[in-house]
Design a protein around this motif. Sequence first.
Motif, mmCIF file in Angstrom:
data_model
loop_
_atom_site.group_PDB
_atom_site.id
_atom_site.type_symbol
_atom_site.label_atom_id
_atom_site.label_comp_id
_atom_site.label_asym_id
_atom_site.label_seq_id
_atom_site.Cartn_x
_atom_site.Cartn_y
_atom_site.Cartn_z
ATOM 1 N N ALA A 1 0.830 -1.205 0.000
ATOM 2 C CA ALA A 1 0.000 0.000 0.000
ATOM 3 C C ALA A 1 0.868 1.259 0.000
ATOM 4 O O ALA A 1 0.444 2.317 -0.472
ATOM 5 C CB ALA A 1 -0.914 -0.010 1.218
ATOM 6 N N GLU A 2 2.095 1.137 0.520
ATOM 7 C CA GLU A 2 3.025 2.265 0.570
ATOM 8 C C GLU A 2 4.396 1.821 0.083
ATOM 9 O O GLU A 2 4.702 0.629 0.033
ATOM 10 C CB GLU A 2 3.136 2.790 2.016
ATOM 11 C CG GLU A 2 1.819 3.297 2.576
ATOM 12 C CD GLU A 2 1.952 3.732 4.024
ATOM 13 O OE1 GLU A 2 3.050 3.533 4.600
ATOM 14 O OE2 GLU A 2 0.973 4.245 4.566
ATOM 15 N N THR B 1 4.948 2.288 -5.957
ATOM 16 C CA THR B 1 4.013 1.181 -5.797
ATOM 17 C C THR B 1 3.206 1.009 -7.086
ATOM 18 O O THR B 1 3.146 1.916 -7.928
ATOM 19 C CB THR B 1 3.047 1.436 -4.631
ATOM 20 O OG1 THR B 1 2.218 2.561 -4.969
ATOM 21 C CG2 THR B 1 3.805 1.731 -3.348
ATOM 22 N N ARG C 1 0.078 1.042 -7.221
ATOM 23 C CA ARG C 1 -0.988 2.051 -7.158
ATOM 24 C C ARG C 1 -0.510 3.388 -7.714
ATOM 25 O O ARG C 1 -1.230 4.067 -8.456
ATOM 26 C CB ARG C 1 -1.463 2.222 -5.713
ATOM 27 C CG ARG C 1 -2.536 1.228 -5.310
ATOM 28 C CD ARG C 1 -3.060 1.561 -3.936
ATOM 29 N NE ARG C 1 -4.242 0.766 -3.621
ATOM 30 C CZ ARG C 1 -4.818 0.757 -2.441
ATOM 31 N NH1 ARG C 1 -4.342 1.507 -1.455
ATOM 32 N NH2 ARG C 1 -5.892 0.019 -2.215
ATOM 33 N N ASP D 1 -4.741 -0.436 -9.629
ATOM 34 C CA ASP D 1 -5.397 -0.558 -8.323
ATOM 35 C C ASP D 1 -5.128 -1.957 -7.766
ATOM 36 O O ASP D 1 -6.022 -2.800 -7.664
ATOM 37 C CB ASP D 1 -6.897 -0.302 -8.451
ATOM 38 C CG ASP D 1 -7.565 -0.232 -7.076
ATOM 39 O OD1 ASP D 1 -6.843 -0.003 -6.079
ATOM 40 O OD2 ASP D 1 -8.789 -0.423 -7.019
ATOM 41 N N VAL E 1 -2.892 -4.066 -4.651
ATOM 42 C CA VAL E 1 -2.031 -4.190 -3.474
ATOM 43 C C VAL E 1 -1.945 -5.668 -3.149
ATOM 44 O O VAL E 1 -2.965 -6.355 -3.050
ATOM 45 C CB VAL E 1 -2.590 -3.426 -2.254
ATOM 46 C CG1 VAL E 1 -1.757 -3.721 -1.006
ATOM 47 C CG2 VAL E 1 -2.614 -1.935 -2.526
ATOM 48 N N ASN F 1 0.080 -8.417 -0.553
ATOM 49 C CA ASN F 1 1.058 -8.783 0.472
ATOM 50 C C ASN F 1 0.940 -10.239 0.902
ATOM 51 O O ASN F 1 1.699 -10.706 1.738
ATOM 52 C CB ASN F 1 0.970 -7.853 1.696
ATOM 53 C CG ASN F 1 -0.367 -7.963 2.410
ATOM 54 O OD1 ASN F 1 -1.250 -8.707 2.001
ATOM 55 N ND2 ASN F 1 -0.522 -7.209 3.475
#
Length: 320
Positions: A223-224, A234, A236, A241, A243, A245
């Motif tokens: 996300a970051e 990233t 994003r 869109d 993310v 992990n």
Amino acid sequence: MQRRQLMQWGAAVLAAPAVAAHAQAFPSKPIRLLVAFPAGGPTDITMRVLAEQAGRVLGQPVVVENKPGAGGTLPAQMLQSAAPDGYTVAQIPLGVFRLPYTTKINWDPVKDIRYVINVTGYAFGVVVPADSPLKTWSHFVAWAKANPGKLSYGSTGTLTSPHLTMELAAQQLGMELLHVPYKGSADLMQAILSGQLMAAADSTGFAPQVEAGKLRVLNTWGAERLAKFPDAPTLRELGLDVVQNSPFGLGAPRGTPDAVVQRLHAAFKEAMDHESYRSALARYDMLPIYMGPEQYARFAQETFAREKALVEKLGLGRGS
């Protein structure tokens, strides 16, 4: 009839302390921890630290056995024939929840695993050799579009999170890539460093090679941005869109007694808090991601449904 009921009641009363004593006695021998990827990669290294600390809490060694291949799903498959006594536990990567949609199996990833504890997740990204002409993700995308099917990238296995995320990005951006699967990060890094691949999608097991100036990070998937690679955008930030992990944890065979599951959970939760484990995770920009048995079981059910939609969207399911 009354005499028989009394005898049954007496037997139950006598059995109850025996069951409790058995639970308290667990474990009385070493525990096997089946890890889904080869020795030497970030999963193996961090899980060995976790196993060592959990073993100290349990008073018995937790012995790591590497079972790579099949997109990280072999340990979960091995649980199906293991005794439900707590002496075999397995890493459950996200790929386990995709298995029924891509392969014919006779067990259910949600119902046929006792979910013990979720422990962490991966930090992912895309790397290229330091001398690659693909200096940025924009260069990567432009080259791939100009050369359909020729830009080769490796991952840690077919239908793993790196593979599916790359294919999702390719679909959204109109790219056609050449995917090459490997058994784990160690093999994948050897391949890209020896010039067999143009790029690699992996967890940050690539960090030492980046820091040594041999590889360059094009993007990361959290996300970051990662503190270790602050210049890498990233997905994003790059307009996707997405993310990813890929949380993972430990499961036991279906039918493992509640008391044993709780004992394992408590030991691994305590191990998660140990500084040596957190330091090992930090080496790969991984973070502790804790879920207890009930929450982890709910996560399994929700992920099972979500992964079905992703596999179908990418056209990678059985019969596709």
